[in-house]
Design a protein around this motif. Structure first.
Motif, short mmCIF file in Angstrom:
data_model
loop_
_atom_site.label_atom_id
_atom_site.label_comp_id
_atom_site.label_asym_id
_atom_site.label_seq_id
_atom_site.Cartn_x
_atom_site.Cartn_y
_atom_site.Cartn_z
N VAL A 1 -24.72 1.27 -4.12
CA VAL A 1 -26.17 1.30 -4.31
C VAL A 1 -26.59 2.14 -5.50
CG1 VAL A 1 -26.47 1.00 -1.83
CG2 VAL A 1 -26.68 3.28 -2.83
N LYS A 2 -25.65 2.83 -6.12
CA LYS A 2 -25.99 3.73 -7.23
C LYS A 2 -26.68 2.95 -8.34
CE LYS A 2 -23.04 6.94 -7.67
NZ LYS A 2 -21.79 7.70 -7.97
N GLY A 3 -27.78 3.48 -8.82
CA GLY A 3 -28.56 2.82 -9.86
C GLY A 3 -29.60 1.86 -9.33
N ARG A 4 -29.52 1.52 -8.05
CA ARG A 4 -30.51 0.61 -7.45
C ARG A 4 -31.38 1.32 -6.41
NH1 ARG A 4 -28.98 -3.59 -4.38
NH2 ARG A 4 -27.06 -2.59 -3.64
N PHE A 5 -30.78 2.25 -5.67
CA PHE A 5 -31.50 2.96 -4.62
C PHE A 5 -31.77 4.39 -5.06
CE2 PHE A 5 -29.85 0.43 -0.68
CZ PHE A 5 -30.23 -0.75 -1.28
N THR A 6 -32.91 4.92 -4.62
CA THR A 6 -33.27 6.31 -4.90
C THR A 6 -33.80 6.96 -3.64
OG1 THR A 6 -33.84 5.75 -7.20
CG2 THR A 6 -34.65 7.84 -6.34
N ILE A 7 -33.23 8.09 -3.29
CA ILE A 7 -33.72 8.86 -2.15
C ILE A 7 -34.56 10.01 -2.68
CG2 ILE A 7 -31.65 10.32 -2.05
CD1 ILE A 7 -31.98 10.36 1.02
N ALA A 8 -35.64 10.28 -1.98
CA ALA A 8 -36.52 11.40 -2.35
C ALA A 8 -37.12 11.98 -1.09
CB ALA A 8 -37.62 10.91 -3.31
N ARG A 9 -37.54 13.22 -1.19
CA ARG A 9 -38.15 13.86 -0.02
C ARG A 9 -39.44 14.56 -0.44
NH1 ARG A 9 -33.80 17.54 2.36
NH2 ARG A 9 -35.48 18.10 3.82
N ASP A 10 -40.37 14.57 0.50
CA ASP A 10 -41.62 15.30 0.32
C ASP A 10 -41.72 16.29 1.48
OD1 ASP A 10 -44.23 16.25 0.20
OD2 ASP A 10 -45.05 14.34 -0.44
N ASN A 11 -41.34 17.51 1.23
CA ASN A 11 -41.30 18.51 2.30
C ASN A 11 -42.69 18.83 2.85
OD1 ASN A 11 -38.51 18.71 2.21
ND2 ASN A 11 -38.52 20.43 0.79
N ALA A 12 -43.72 18.66 2.03
CA ALA A 12 -45.08 18.91 2.49
C ALA A 12 -45.52 17.86 3.52
CB ALA A 12 -46.04 18.92 1.32
N LYS A 13 -44.94 16.66 3.40
CA LYS A 13 -45.28 15.58 4.32
C LYS A 13 -44.20 15.34 5.37
CE LYS A 13 -48.21 13.07 1.04
NZ LYS A 13 -48.45 11.76 0.35
N ASN A 14 -43.14 16.16 5.33
CA ASN A 14 -42.03 15.99 6.29
C ASN A 14 -41.49 14.57 6.28
OD1 ASN A 14 -42.40 18.64 7.03
ND2 ASN A 14 -43.34 18.20 9.00
#
Length: 125
Positions: free
Chosen positions: A63-76
């Motif tokens: 999935v490298k280059g196609r998928f991106t994981i991200a987090r928003d700690n303020a929104k849990n």
């Protein structure tokens, strides 16, 4: 921590989807978060992970280059942006949370203690 995944659906090959996973009942920022998937008749496969400190991300080659994981700690909340989807990406996608994970253990499902219920992604050809 309790996890609720959402955002799955039916998409054509080449399209995009964004999955979300909302966490409650814990200190979200202290958890390493992961996404896994399980296709019919197959085992659970690591898709992406993001560490609690520094936000280091990990992906398998599939999935490298196609998928991106991200987090928003303020929104849990942790997200999985999926682009250039392929029929072989069809699966139930699960989010998971773990604590005190070293980098080399981010891709192992055994490292995670809390799991969401899964959301189905279907990619048509």
């Amino acid at each position: 921590v309790q996890l609720q995944a959402s955002g799955g659906g039916l998409v054509q090959a080449g399209g995009s989807l964004r999955l979300s996973c909302a966490a409650s009942g814990g200190t979200f920022s202290s958890y390493t978060m992961g996404w896994f998937r399980q296709a019919p008749g197959k085992g659970r496969e690591f898709v992406a992970g993001i560490r609690s400190r520094g936000g280091t991300t990990v992906y398998p080659d599939s999935v490298k280059g196609r998928f991106t994981i991200a987090r928003d700690n303020a929104k849990n909340t942790v997200y999985l942006q999926m682009n250039s989807l392929k029929p072989e990406d069809t699966a139930v996608y699960y989010c998971a949370a773990g604590r005190n994970l070293i980098l080399s253990s981010v891709s192992s499902q055994n490292s995670y203690v809390d799991w969401g219920q899964g959301t189905l992604v279907t990619v048509s050809s």
